[in-house]
Design a protein around this motif. Sequence first.
Motif, mmCIF file in Angstrom:
data_model
loop_
_atom_site.group_PDB
_atom_site.id
_atom_site.type_symbol
_atom_site.label_atom_id
_atom_site.label_comp_id
_atom_site.label_asym_id
_atom_site.label_seq_id
_atom_site.Cartn_x
_atom_site.Cartn_y
_atom_site.Cartn_z
ATOM 1 N N ALA A 1 0.850 -1.192 0.000
ATOM 2 C CA ALA A 1 0.000 0.000 0.000
ATOM 3 C C ALA A 1 0.880 1.234 0.000
ATOM 4 O O ALA A 1 1.909 1.278 0.676
ATOM 5 C CB ALA A 1 -0.922 0.012 1.217
ATOM 6 N N GLY A 2 0.483 2.230 -0.778
ATOM 7 C CA GLY A 2 1.239 3.474 -0.847
ATOM 8 C C GLY A 2 0.415 4.548 -1.524
ATOM 9 O O GLY A 2 -0.754 4.342 -1.869
ATOM 10 N N ASP A 3 1.009 5.712 -1.721
ATOM 11 C CA ASP A 3 0.311 6.823 -2.361
ATOM 12 C C ASP A 3 0.245 6.619 -3.866
ATOM 13 O O ASP A 3 1.207 6.155 -4.483
ATOM 14 C CB ASP A 3 1.024 8.144 -2.064
ATOM 15 C CG ASP A 3 0.968 8.500 -0.589
ATOM 16 O OD1 ASP A 3 0.003 8.084 0.076
ATOM 17 O OD2 ASP A 3 1.886 9.195 -0.109
ATOM 18 N N LYS A 4 -0.883 7.009 -4.458
ATOM 19 C CA LYS A 4 -1.006 6.941 -5.912
ATOM 20 C C LYS A 4 -0.086 7.954 -6.577
ATOM 21 O O LYS A 4 0.470 7.718 -7.643
ATOM 22 C CB LYS A 4 -2.458 7.185 -6.340
ATOM 23 C CG LYS A 4 -2.697 7.035 -7.834
ATOM 24 C CD LYS A 4 -4.168 7.143 -8.169
ATOM 25 C CE LYS A 4 -4.404 7.057 -9.674
ATOM 26 N NZ LYS A 4 -3.920 5.786 -10.230
ATOM 27 N N SER A 5 0.074 9.116 -5.927
ATOM 28 C CA SER A 5 1.010 10.125 -6.407
ATOM 29 C C SER A 5 1.514 10.902 -5.202
ATOM 30 O O SER A 5 1.024 10.726 -4.083
ATOM 31 C CB SER A 5 0.345 11.073 -7.410
ATOM 32 O OG SER A 5 -0.572 11.923 -6.754
ATOM 33 N N LEU A 6 2.477 11.775 -5.423
ATOM 34 C CA LEU A 6 3.047 12.543 -4.323
ATOM 35 C C LEU A 6 2.092 13.612 -3.811
ATOM 36 O O LEU A 6 2.259 14.121 -2.706
ATOM 37 C CB LEU A 6 4.358 13.202 -4.773
ATOM 38 C CG LEU A 6 5.504 12.247 -5.123
ATOM 39 C CD1 LEU A 6 6.700 13.043 -5.635
ATOM 40 C CD2 LEU A 6 5.894 11.416 -3.912
ATOM 41 N N PHE A 7 1.085 13.967 -4.612
ATOM 42 C CA PHE A 7 0.234 15.097 -4.250
ATOM 43 C C PHE A 7 -1.206 14.682 -3.946
ATOM 44 O O PHE A 7 -1.784 15.113 -2.960
ATOM 45 C CB PHE A 7 0.256 16.131 -5.377
ATOM 46 C CG PHE A 7 1.644 16.611 -5.707
ATOM 47 C CD1 PHE A 7 2.281 17.525 -4.888
ATOM 48 C CD2 PHE A 7 2.310 16.129 -6.823
ATOM 49 C CE1 PHE A 7 3.568 17.961 -5.179
ATOM 50 C CE2 PHE A 7 3.594 16.564 -7.124
ATOM 51 C CZ PHE A 7 4.227 17.479 -6.301
ATOM 52 N N ALA A 8 -1.791 13.858 -4.786
ATOM 53 C CA ALA A 8 -3.174 13.441 -4.556
ATOM 54 C C ALA A 8 -3.247 12.491 -3.370
ATOM 55 O O ALA A 8 -2.306 11.756 -3.084
ATOM 56 C CB ALA A 8 -3.736 12.772 -5.808
ATOM 57 N N GLY A 9 -4.383 12.493 -2.666
ATOM 58 C CA GLY A 9 -4.499 11.706 -1.455
ATOM 59 C C GLY A 9 -4.899 10.261 -1.658
ATOM 60 O O GLY A 9 -4.956 9.498 -0.699
ATOM 61 N N ARG A 10 -5.219 9.868 -2.886
ATOM 62 C CA ARG A 10 -5.663 8.499 -3.123
ATOM 63 C C ARG A 10 -4.558 7.491 -2.822
ATOM 64 O O ARG A 10 -3.387 7.746 -3.066
ATOM 65 C CB ARG A 10 -6.151 8.349 -4.561
ATOM 66 C CG ARG A 10 -7.488 9.025 -4.819
ATOM 67 C CD ARG A 10 -7.875 8.934 -6.277
ATOM 68 N NE ARG A 10 -6.950 9.698 -7.123
ATOM 69 C CZ ARG A 10 -7.005 9.720 -8.446
ATOM 70 N NH1 ARG A 10 -7.920 9.003 -9.072
ATOM 71 N NH2 ARG A 10 -6.148 10.442 -9.133
ATOM 72 N N ILE A 11 -4.972 6.340 -2.302
ATOM 73 C CA ILE A 11 -4.027 5.317 -1.848
ATOM 74 C C ILE A 11 -4.115 4.098 -2.752
ATOM 75 O O ILE A 11 -5.209 3.611 -3.061
ATOM 76 C CB ILE A 11 -4.346 4.921 -0.393
ATOM 77 C CG1 ILE A 11 -4.193 6.146 0.517
ATOM 78 C CG2 ILE A 11 -3.455 3.777 0.072
ATOM 79 C CD1 ILE A 11 -4.849 5.979 1.856
ATOM 80 N N VAL A 12 -2.974 3.613 -3.179
ATOM 81 C CA VAL A 12 -2.892 2.402 -3.991
ATOM 82 C C VAL A 12 -2.686 1.207 -3.073
ATOM 83 O O VAL A 12 -1.801 1.218 -2.216
ATOM 84 C CB VAL A 12 -1.732 2.490 -5.001
ATOM 85 C CG1 VAL A 12 -1.502 1.138 -5.667
ATOM 86 C CG2 VAL A 12 -2.023 3.544 -6.050
ATOM 87 N N ILE A 13 -3.510 0.179 -3.251
ATOM 88 C CA ILE A 13 -3.340 -1.079 -2.525
ATOM 89 C C ILE A 13 -3.237 -2.196 -3.555
ATOM 90 O O ILE A 13 -4.085 -2.308 -4.444
ATOM 91 C CB ILE A 13 -4.508 -1.342 -1.564
ATOM 92 C CG1 ILE A 13 -4.535 -0.261 -0.473
ATOM 93 C CG2 ILE A 13 -4.389 -2.733 -0.935
ATOM 94 C CD1 ILE A 13 -5.677 -0.400 0.506
ATOM 95 N N MET A 14 -2.192 -3.001 -3.454
ATOM 96 C CA MET A 14 -1.969 -4.085 -4.405
ATOM 97 C C MET A 14 -2.119 -5.430 -3.714
ATOM 98 O O MET A 14 -1.532 -5.667 -2.653
ATOM 99 C CB MET A 14 -0.577 -3.964 -5.028
ATOM 100 C CG MET A 14 -0.382 -2.709 -5.844
ATOM 101 S SD MET A 14 1.267 -2.653 -6.603
ATOM 102 C CE MET A 14 1.175 -1.097 -7.478
ATOM 103 N N LEU A 15 -2.918 -6.299 -4.343
ATOM 104 C CA LEU A 15 -3.202 -7.633 -3.823
ATOM 105 C C LEU A 15 -2.761 -8.689 -4.830
ATOM 106 O O LEU A 15 -2.551 -8.385 -6.004
ATOM 107 C CB LEU A 15 -4.701 -7.787 -3.565
ATOM 108 C CG LEU A 15 -5.370 -6.791 -2.618
ATOM 109 C CD1 LEU A 15 -6.869 -7.034 -2.601
ATOM 110 C CD2 LEU A 15 -4.793 -6.911 -1.223
#
Length: 226
Positions: free
Chosen positions: A61-75
């Motif tokens: 799990a991490g940030d989608k980008s350095l600025f936007a708040g959306r979080i990427v989760i990989m399964l």
Amino acid sequence: MNAYYKWPSTKTYNFCGATKEDLLYVAEIYTGLGGLSPLGFKAGVLLHNGMSTKDQILGVAGDKSLFAGRIVIMLPPLETLASHRAMTTEIMRPSTTSNNGVTFVFSVEVGEKLQRERFEWRKFKKRNGDEANPGGFTLLRLSSNFEKTDPATSGRNDCEAVTVLTLTRSWAQIKHPFSLEVTGSGLSGALGDRWVLMVVIAALRLWFLKANGRATKTGIAVGEKL
């Protein structure tokens, strides 16, 4: 389930069952240096399928980008024949509410039929009036297609509370950052292993955001505008 720092390292911690002796997984704070994880050069958290950072990565799990708040989760991929290196990407979206609240919403496959459902982490300050508790997040199942197994676990009329992420006091975070309690249909196992994995990884990321002051209404509101 509980998280405990794996001393002397300050970047890894054990994910355990009811006690710290009940070892399940090891989680690693990834700085982004080297770009060798599925996140590339983005910082985040890695969950390993074992008690060593050399074990296979189970989820990230991490940030989608350095600025936007959306979080990427990989399964892991849903397809059984897919490469073990392939991962499925999910997005957890933070937002603010009209009553000064903070939420994080994601979707994931649940149950034997792997039907996608939406879930929402809702931030709370104190649990059950406990003045010694700094708060955390309650995970709500946003679906009308379930039976409420216990009215006491319901967070709203149209949802069911299925997990509680409880943070520890600042002085205790040195050893024990947080605990994770599964409730309702989550506790029964009806939501499946993939849902459990998603919840664990999302909880790890939420704790990291909260610990770094990034789960506040102000910070999320700024990200919503980007």
